[in-house]
Design a protein around this motif. Sequence first.
Motif, PDB file in Angstrom:
ATOM      1  N   GLU A  24       3.817  -0.163  -2.293  1.00  0.00           N
ATOM      2  CA  GLU A  24       3.719  -0.643  -3.670  1.00  0.00           C
ATOM      3  C   GLU A  24       5.106  -0.809  -4.288  1.00  0.00           C
ATOM      4  OE1 GLU A  24       0.603   0.980  -6.225  1.00  0.00           O
ATOM      5  OE2 GLU A  24      -0.127   2.087  -4.484  1.00  0.00           O
ATOM      6  N   CYS A  25       6.017   0.085  -3.950  1.00  0.00           N
ATOM      7  CA  CYS A  25       7.392  -0.063  -4.436  1.00  0.00           C
ATOM      8  C   CYS A  25       8.024  -1.330  -3.853  1.00  0.00           C
ATOM      9  CB  CYS A  25       8.223   1.163  -4.052  1.00  0.00           C
ATOM     10  SG  CYS A  25       7.866   2.647  -5.026  1.00  0.00           S
ATOM     11  N   GLU A  26       7.742  -1.614  -2.583  1.00  0.00           N
ATOM     12  CA  GLU A  26       8.256  -2.836  -1.962  1.00  0.00           C
ATOM     13  C   GLU A  26       7.743  -4.066  -2.689  1.00  0.00           C
ATOM     14  OE1 GLU A  26       7.316  -2.787   2.247  1.00  0.00           O
ATOM     15  OE2 GLU A  26       9.418  -2.351   2.692  1.00  0.00           O
ATOM     16  N   ASN A  27       6.473  -4.031  -3.086  1.00  0.00           N
ATOM     17  CA  ASN A  27       5.890  -5.184  -3.788  1.00  0.00           C
ATOM     18  C   ASN A  27       6.525  -5.405  -5.154  1.00  0.00           C
ATOM     19  OD1 ASN A  27       4.107  -5.604  -1.670  1.00  0.00           O
ATOM     20  ND2 ASN A  27       2.476  -4.380  -2.601  1.00  0.00           N
ATOM     21  N   LYS A  48      16.620 -11.040  -9.221  1.00  0.00           N
ATOM     22  CA  LYS A  48      17.124  -9.732  -9.632  1.00  0.00           C
ATOM     23  C   LYS A  48      16.216  -8.653  -9.050  1.00  0.00           C
ATOM     24  CE  LYS A  48      18.054  -6.914 -13.701  1.00  0.00           C
ATOM     25  NZ  LYS A  48      17.989  -6.868 -15.181  1.00  0.00           N
ATOM     26  N   LEU A  49      16.803  -7.737  -8.310  1.00  0.00           N
ATOM     27  CA  LEU A  49      16.011  -6.659  -7.726  1.00  0.00           C
ATOM     28  C   LEU A  49      15.667  -5.619  -8.776  1.00  0.00           C
ATOM     29  CD1 LEU A  49      17.724  -6.062  -4.275  1.00  0.00           C
ATOM     30  CD2 LEU A  49      15.597  -7.278  -4.745  1.00  0.00           C
ATOM     31  N   ASN A  50      14.468  -5.104  -8.667  1.00  0.00           N
ATOM     32  CA  ASN A  50      14.025  -4.018  -9.526  1.00  0.00           C
ATOM     33  C   ASN A  50      14.716  -2.744  -9.058  1.00  0.00           C
ATOM     34  OD1 ASN A  50      12.606  -1.839 -10.644  1.00  0.00           O
ATOM     35  ND2 ASN A  50      10.716  -3.027 -10.781  1.00  0.00           N
ATOM     36  N   ALA A  51      15.754  -2.338  -9.769  1.00  0.00           N
ATOM     37  CA  ALA A  51      16.591  -1.222  -9.324  1.00  0.00           C
ATOM     38  C   ALA A  51      15.803   0.080  -9.212  1.00  0.00           C
ATOM     39  CB  ALA A  51      17.769  -1.039 -10.281  1.00  0.00           C
ATOM     40  N   VAL A  52      14.854   0.296 -10.110  1.00  0.00           N
ATOM     41  CA  VAL A  52      14.064   1.528 -10.075  1.00  0.00           C
ATOM     42  C   VAL A  52      13.201   1.565  -8.825  1.00  0.00           C
ATOM     43  CG1 VAL A  52      12.286   2.867 -11.264  1.00  0.00           C
ATOM     44  CG2 VAL A  52      14.067   1.711 -12.587  1.00  0.00           C
ATOM     45  N   ALA A  53      12.593   0.421  -8.477  1.00  0.00           N
ATOM     46  CA  ALA A  53      11.759   0.357  -7.279  1.00  0.00           C
ATOM     47  C   ALA A  53      12.600   0.501  -6.021  1.00  0.00           C
ATOM     48  CB  ALA A  53      10.981  -0.968  -7.247  1.00  0.00           C
ATOM     49  N   VAL A  54      13.799  -0.081  -6.028  1.00  0.00           N
ATOM     50  CA  VAL A  54      14.702   0.051  -4.875  1.00  0.00           C
ATOM     51  C   VAL A  54      15.060   1.515  -4.650  1.00  0.00           C
ATOM     52  CG1 VAL A  54      17.016  -0.453  -4.012  1.00  0.00           C
ATOM     53  CG2 VAL A  54      15.677  -2.270  -5.083  1.00  0.00           C
ATOM     54  N   GLU A  55      15.421   2.199  -5.729  1.00  0.00           N
ATOM     55  CA  GLU A  55      15.804   3.611  -5.607  1.00  0.00           C
ATOM     56  C   GLU A  55      14.629   4.465  -5.142  1.00  0.00           C
ATOM     57  OE1 GLU A  55      17.678   7.250  -8.319  1.00  0.00           O
ATOM     58  OE2 GLU A  55      17.278   5.293  -9.217  1.00  0.00           O
ATOM     59  N   ALA A  56      13.440   4.194  -5.683  1.00  0.00           N
ATOM     60  CA  ALA A  56      12.257   4.965  -5.296  1.00  0.00           C
ATOM     61  C   ALA A  56      11.936   4.759  -3.822  1.00  0.00           C
ATOM     62  CB  ALA A  56      11.065   4.553  -6.160  1.00  0.00           C
ATOM     63  N   ARG A  57      11.993   3.516  -3.370  1.00  0.00           N
ATOM     64  CA  ARG A  57      11.706   3.231  -1.967  1.00  0.00           C
ATOM     65  C   ARG A  57      12.713   3.908  -1.051  1.00  0.00           C
ATOM     66  NH1 ARG A  57      12.878  -2.371   1.049  1.00  0.00           N
ATOM     67  NH2 ARG A  57      14.913  -1.595   0.440  1.00  0.00           N
ATOM     68  N   ASP A  58      14.001   3.818  -1.389  1.00  0.00           N
ATOM     69  CA  ASP A  58      15.037   4.448  -0.562  1.00  0.00           C
ATOM     70  C   ASP A  58      14.886   5.963  -0.533  1.00  0.00           C
ATOM     71  OD1 ASP A  58      16.031   1.939  -0.090  1.00  0.00           O
ATOM     72  OD2 ASP A  58      17.725   2.110  -1.476  1.00  0.00           O
ATOM     73  N   THR A  59      14.517   6.541  -1.671  1.00  0.00           N
ATOM     74  CA  THR A  59      14.338   7.992  -1.731  1.00  0.00           C
ATOM     75  C   THR A  59      13.163   8.434  -0.877  1.00  0.00           C
ATOM     76  OG1 THR A  59      15.263   8.076  -3.970  1.00  0.00           O
ATOM     77  CG2 THR A  59      13.914   9.941  -3.272  1.00  0.00           C
ATOM     78  N   LEU A  60      12.055   7.691  -0.930  1.00  0.00           N
ATOM     79  CA  LEU A  60      10.888   8.008  -0.107  1.00  0.00           C
ATOM     80  C   LEU A  60      11.259   8.046   1.368  1.00  0.00           C
ATOM     81  CD1 LEU A  60       8.197   5.792  -1.865  1.00  0.00           C
ATOM     82  CD2 LEU A  60       8.149   8.277  -1.731  1.00  0.00           C
ATOM     83  N   ARG A  61      11.933   7.017   1.832  1.00  0.00           N
ATOM     84  CA  ARG A  61      12.307   6.951   3.247  1.00  0.00           C
ATOM     85  C   ARG A  61      13.303   8.044   3.618  1.00  0.00           C
ATOM     86  NH1 ARG A  61      12.184   3.965   7.690  1.00  0.00           N
ATOM     87  NH2 ARG A  61      10.837   2.421   6.722  1.00  0.00           N
ATOM     88  N   ALA A  62      14.323   8.241   2.793  1.00  0.00           N
ATOM     89  CA  ALA A  62      15.362   9.222   3.115  1.00  0.00           C
ATOM     90  C   ALA A  62      14.792  10.630   3.213  1.00  0.00           C
ATOM     91  CB  ALA A  62      16.469   9.168   2.061  1.00  0.00           C
ATOM     92  N   ARG A  63      13.902  10.989   2.309  1.00  0.00           N
ATOM     93  CA  ARG A  63      13.363  12.344   2.320  1.00  0.00           C
ATOM     94  C   ARG A  63      12.401  12.571   3.484  1.00  0.00           C
ATOM     95  NH1 ARG A  63      12.721  13.916  -4.142  1.00  0.00           N
ATOM     96  NH2 ARG A  63      14.971  13.942  -4.527  1.00  0.00           N
ATOM     97  N   LEU A  64      11.582  11.580   3.801  1.00  0.00           N
ATOM     98  CA  LEU A  64      10.708  11.737   4.960  1.00  0.00           C
ATOM     99  C   LEU A  64      11.521  11.873   6.237  1.00  0.00           C
ATOM    100  CD1 LEU A  64       8.255  11.222   3.177  1.00  0.00           C
ATOM    101  CD2 LEU A  64       7.379   9.678   4.944  1.00  0.00           C
ATOM    102  N   ARG A  65      12.544  11.051   6.383  1.00  0.00           N
ATOM    103  CA  ARG A  65      13.365  11.124   7.594  1.00  0.00           C
ATOM    104  C   ARG A  65      14.094  12.457   7.696  1.00  0.00           C
ATOM    105  NH1 ARG A  65      16.572   5.651   8.948  1.00  0.00           N
ATOM    106  NH2 ARG A  65      16.970   6.918  10.788  1.00  0.00           N
TER     107      ARG A  65
END
Length: 239
Positions: A24-27, A48-65
């Motif tokens: 959903e963040c990717e969308n 223009k990228l949605n900066a909040v969604a970009v940060e949320a998506r990156d955080t999700l991936r980083a923490r799972l990894r």
Amino acid sequence: MRVCTGCFERFQRDLKTIPDLYRECENMLATTPRDGQRVSGTRSFGIKLNAVAVEARDTLRARLRAWCDLVNAEHGCVPAGQSMEVLAEFLHQHARWLCHHPAAGDAISEMAETATMARRVVSPERVRCFRVGACIEHECGGSLIAVIQADGRLPSEVRCDNDPGHAWSAYEWRELDRRVSHQHQHQAGLPWLTAKDVAELCRISMSNVYRLASENSWRRRTNGRRVYYAKADVLASVG
């Protein structure tokens, strides 16, 4: 396990929902072109990228990894791939092992915080906030704010207005109260640090804190579910 049944089940639920939140963040990454930023060297406007969604998506991936890396390093298991579905399912399969680990409380807390952050991005709701006191995190300087969802009767979260990483959901309030009661120990300069203190001091992930503690045999003590590490051992390892 080092956590109660309710926290364990919450941990499993968060892991199950995180892949959907990631999608959903990717969308939400791209906004409409008319809201876009000017592309250098042209007269048109790009996306223009949605900066909040970009940060949320990156955080999700980083923490799972990061938590998968901890399971790999100490339990000898490797996820079958790097997609969010695979990483989340890997952690779900090893959730019971993680909940026997000294990092159990922090793993549950970080996944809950991560899922809550992503939900606020994909489903923003009107909320009411009020100040409840000073942030208890070391040298933060922020204020703790109780956040009440539009249809909620009790605060759904207590978070810092200076650092969004300083947040406690409703099921963590007992732990928050315990930390407040022991705050004087840190203010007195005693040589013990929580895992979160170490992560912020050294600018590393929580999972790496536990890995370094294991590899370098840091002295530790516990207070309930909270683990404290000898500050001298931490500084000797990471400078």
